[in-house]
Design a protein around this motif. Structure first.
Motif, mmCIF file in Angstrom:
data_model
loop_
_atom_site.group_PDB
_atom_site.id
_atom_site.type_symbol
_atom_site.label_atom_id
_atom_site.label_comp_id
_atom_site.label_asym_id
_atom_site.label_seq_id
_atom_site.Cartn_x
_atom_site.Cartn_y
_atom_site.Cartn_z
ATOM 1 N N TRP A 157 0.923 -1.129 -0.063
ATOM 2 C CA TRP A 157 0.024 -0.057 -0.018
ATOM 3 C C TRP A 157 0.785 1.171 0.110
ATOM 4 C CZ3 TRP A 157 -5.524 0.600 0.336
ATOM 5 C CH2 TRP A 157 -5.901 2.014 0.420
ATOM 6 N N PRO A 180 -3.627 4.364 5.220
ATOM 7 C CA PRO A 180 -4.909 4.952 5.385
ATOM 8 C C PRO A 180 -5.173 5.015 7.191
ATOM 9 C CG PRO A 180 -5.474 2.762 4.747
ATOM 10 C CD PRO A 180 -4.041 3.105 4.364
ATOM 11 N N HIS A 188 -10.757 -0.191 3.479
ATOM 12 C CA HIS A 188 -9.906 0.511 2.537
ATOM 13 C C HIS A 188 -9.526 -0.157 1.131
ATOM 14 C CE1 HIS A 188 -8.766 2.539 5.965
ATOM 15 N NE2 HIS A 188 -8.446 1.535 6.714
ATOM 16 N N SER A 235 -10.925 6.048 -4.148
ATOM 17 C CA SER A 235 -11.123 5.590 -2.689
ATOM 18 C C SER A 235 -12.074 4.556 -2.530
ATOM 19 C CB SER A 235 -11.807 7.056 -2.055
ATOM 20 O OG SER A 235 -12.250 6.544 -0.569
ATOM 21 N N GLY A 268 -12.703 4.898 4.758
ATOM 22 C CA GLY A 268 -11.203 5.059 5.508
ATOM 23 C C GLY A 268 -10.494 6.326 5.201
#
Length: 152
Positions: free
Chosen positions: A42, A50, A76, A148, A152
């Motif tokens: 990520w 996040p 997420h 998105s 989150g």
């Protein structure tokens, strides 16, 4: 998910192969657990994570039924549904035993294989054989860069 984001996810995950297993860690080449691998991928794709995961014991899923891993994935990532709908770059969530919370995650890399941090080993590429496949309880997709997945 565009094919491009899936390819980026797989390429990032492959860069972690050989990283030693270290509970709660997330540092490429130094150590990570399965969550740390996904967190590291990520960061490579989006930058900041996040949310910071809370501390967790190695046996956290055996001591309660709260679906913390599935809940976080739902906040997420984009739900895919079953493993049959998953594409390379998607996150697979595994449950070891009925009645226990889902506890393991990996990244599908194509060719019937997935990349994951495996306890007492390292980040490895494993075949998604029937014994693993039966344990998959959900699949999630990384959101498009700039996109998105949820609140989150």
């Amino acid at each position: 998910m565009t094919a491009a984001i899936g390819e980026r996810v797989v390429a990032a995950a492959e860069g972690w192969i050989g990283t030693p297993y270290r509970h709660q860690a997330s540092l490429k080449g130094v150590g990570c657990d399965c969550l740390g691998l996904v967190r590291g991928v990520w960061r490579e794709i989006y930058g900041d994570e996040p949310e910071a995961p809370p501390a967790y014991a190695p046996d956290w899923a055996e001591r309660g039924s709260e679906e913390r891993l599935l809940s976080a994935a739902g906040r997420h990532f984009l739900p895919v549904g079953s493993v049959d709908a998953a594409l390379p770059g998607d996150v697979l969530v595994f449950r070891w035993r009925a009645g226990c919370a889902a506890k393991h995650i990996g990244i599908l890399c194509g060719g019937g294989r997935f990349i994951h941090a495996y306890e007492q080993a390292a980040v490895i590429r494993s075949p998604l054989v029937p014994a693993w496949r039966r344990k998959v309880v959900a699949a999630f997709r990384f959101p498009a860069v700039g996109g998105s997945a949820g609140a989150g």
